[in-house]
Design an enzyme around this catalytic site. Structure first.
Site, PDB file in Angstrom:
ATOM      1  N   CYS A 271      -2.460  13.718 -40.116  1.00 19.53           N
ATOM      2  CA  CYS A 271      -1.623  12.846 -39.410  1.00 19.53           C
ATOM      3  C   CYS A 271      -1.706  11.258 -40.027  1.00 19.53           C
ATOM      4  O   CYS A 271      -1.130  11.021 -40.716  1.00 19.53           O
ATOM      5  CB  CYS A 271      -1.944  12.945 -37.824  1.00 19.53           C
ATOM      6  SG  CYS A 271      -0.876  12.329 -36.576  1.00 19.53           S
ATOM      7  N   HIS A 354      -1.726  18.735 -37.340  1.00 17.93           N
ATOM      8  CA  HIS A 354      -2.825  19.208 -36.864  1.00 17.93           C
ATOM      9  C   HIS A 354      -3.368  20.698 -37.316  1.00 17.93           C
ATOM     10  O   HIS A 354      -3.039  21.380 -36.479  1.00 17.93           O
ATOM     11  CB  HIS A 354      -3.271  18.696 -35.547  1.00 17.93           C
ATOM     12  CG  HIS A 354      -2.955  17.440 -35.080  1.00 17.93           C
ATOM     13  ND1 HIS A 354      -3.514  16.753 -33.978  1.00 17.93           N
ATOM     14  CD2 HIS A 354      -2.282  16.195 -35.734  1.00 17.93           C
ATOM     15  CE1 HIS A 354      -3.125  15.361 -33.965  1.00 17.93           C
ATOM     16  NE2 HIS A 354      -2.495  15.124 -34.782  1.00 17.93           N
ATOM     17  N   GLU A 356      -6.477  21.945 -36.736  1.00 19.17           N
ATOM     18  CA  GLU A 356      -7.500  22.432 -35.982  1.00 19.17           C
ATOM     19  C   GLU A 356      -7.207  23.414 -34.917  1.00 19.17           C
ATOM     20  O   GLU A 356      -8.021  23.889 -34.312  1.00 19.17           O
ATOM     21  CB  GLU A 356      -8.264  21.221 -35.506  1.00 19.17           C
ATOM     22  CG  GLU A 356      -7.876  20.637 -34.230  1.00 19.17           C
ATOM     23  CD  GLU A 356      -6.657  19.836 -34.512  1.00 19.17           C
ATOM     24  OE1 GLU A 356      -5.819  19.381 -33.456  1.00 19.17           O
ATOM     25  OE2 GLU A 356      -6.367  19.346 -35.626  1.00 19.17           O
TER      26      GLU A 356
END
Length: 379
Positions: A271, A354, A356
């Site tokens: 990001c 992202h 995760e």
């Protein structure tokens, strides 16, 4: 929605559009850039993502709050300035729920607006671009709201990461509670890979995934120097997500440039960290009209596609990157913006999204394994 009262509130946009509605959560006035998120789940993680710092978030999903709030899913202590929804739920029903959504917003001092046509609002943002606005439950005239907006700086040029970054370094040891990829967790008795994470607005889920992949993570402030990083003798370096204009994060860009020139330590950025890498490699960034914020953005190249979670308002200009230094590895397949890159002949890579999954799909978790593999090759 069950609601025994309706108290007037409104949204005023910088272009003069006014949306009358009703307030929930904290009473007051919130000023910020109005953006929207298309995710259907994960509102607690979204609201506590530091990348939304300085913004007022519109949910396109029509009802928010029905699963309440739990003690596990908050990504940080940083919150959005305000939220806008079509409807919200006083009632909550979920086995993990610990408190009512409305009460949580009051505790977090987040101003909420509901009862407006969020579809019409999103159409304005898509056609005119993200813009500053005010939501207020107070007795303010439209003119006074526009005056507040005029006195508030736009997102371009704002270094917001310094406002959300940790002030002191700390060690993170918690791992993901649910192993969603059905593989064995790394042996907790084995030697851990030491990772330095530069915090520009990092999320808890990112740290958890790094630990679950066998890393010991030392989190450092965004202002950290090259010596601060190298003195800890890391096996790898991680540049986190965060809010604001990446071109204004001069200390982070300088640090990334020095570490890329050093070139011996594996580095992974996501990001804002990805954008900082692009700038450190001589590229430039630009503001997207309305950004990418949601859980269903397709990214990839060469017939390989990942469905990704994203939250950003800026992108790297592909024409500004040197093909001799950088390879673009992923594109956002909605608008062909740069979604991933790697540095030639160096163990350095980054993605715009992202990986995760907090919240979001798990397609991109392999990137943590890639980071770990680069570190193991050099240990």
């Amino acid at each position: 929605m069950i609601n025994s009262y309706k108290k007037n509130a409104k949204l005023v946009l910088s272009n003069g559009n006014v949306f009358p509605g009703f307030f929930f959560g904290a009473s007051g006035t919130a000023i910020g850039e109005i953006v929207f998120n298309t995710g259907m789940t994960g509102y607690q993680e979204v609201i506590t993502d530091p990348s939304y710092y300085g913004q007022i978030l519109t949910f396109t999903y029509p009802e928010i709050g029905n699963t309440g709030i739990n003690f596990e899913d908050s990504e940080s202590n940083i919150n959005v300035k305000g939220i806008i929804v079509r409807n919200f739920s006083f009632n909550c029903s979920n086995w993990r729920s610990k408190k009512n959504f409305n009460q949580w917003l009051i505790e977090k001092n987040i101003v909420g607006l509901y009862g407006i046509d969020t579809r019409a609002l999103v159409k304005i943002l898509r056609s005119s671009g993200a813009m500053n606005g005010v939501i207020t439950s107070l007795d303010k005239t439209d003119e006074s709201c526009l005056k507040i907006i005029c006195d508030t700086p736009k997102m371009e040029g704002l270094n917001l990461s310094k406002s959300v970054s940790t002030k002191q370094q700390y060690l993170w040891k918690s791992h993901t509670q649910t192993i969603f990829d059905l593989r064995k967790r790394y042996d907790e008795s084995s030697k851990k890979l030491k990772v330095i994470a530069i915090d520009f607005g990092i999320k808890k889920s990112i740290l958890n995934r790094l630990v679950s992949h066998g890393c010991e993570v030392l989190v450092l402030p965004s202002r950290s120097s090259l010596n601060d990083v190298l003195s800890n003798k890391p096996d790898g370096i991680f540049f986190s997500n965060g809010p604001g204009d990446p071109s204004s994060v001069t200390e982070g860009i300088g640090l990334a440039k020095s570490l890329i020139e050093y070139g011996e330590i594996p580095m992974f950025g996501i990001c804002l960290g990805h954008q900082i890498f692009g700038l450190a490699l001589g590229g430039s960034t630009y503001k997207l009209p309305f950004g990418h914020r949601g859980l269903n953005h397709p990214c990839g190249e060469n017939n390989k596609v990942e469905i990704t979670s994203q939250n950003h308002g800026f992108a790297i200009d592909p024409n500004s990157l040197s093909e001799e230094l950088v390879k673009i590895t992923h594109y956002n397949l909605n608008d062909n913006t740069v979604a991933g890159l790697e540095v030639h002949n160096k163990p350095i890579f980054s993605v715009q999204y992202h990986p995760e999954a907090g919240p979001g799909p798990h397609d991109s978790d392999y990137l943590f394994k890639k980071f770990v593999s680069l570190m193991l090759e050099r240990c």
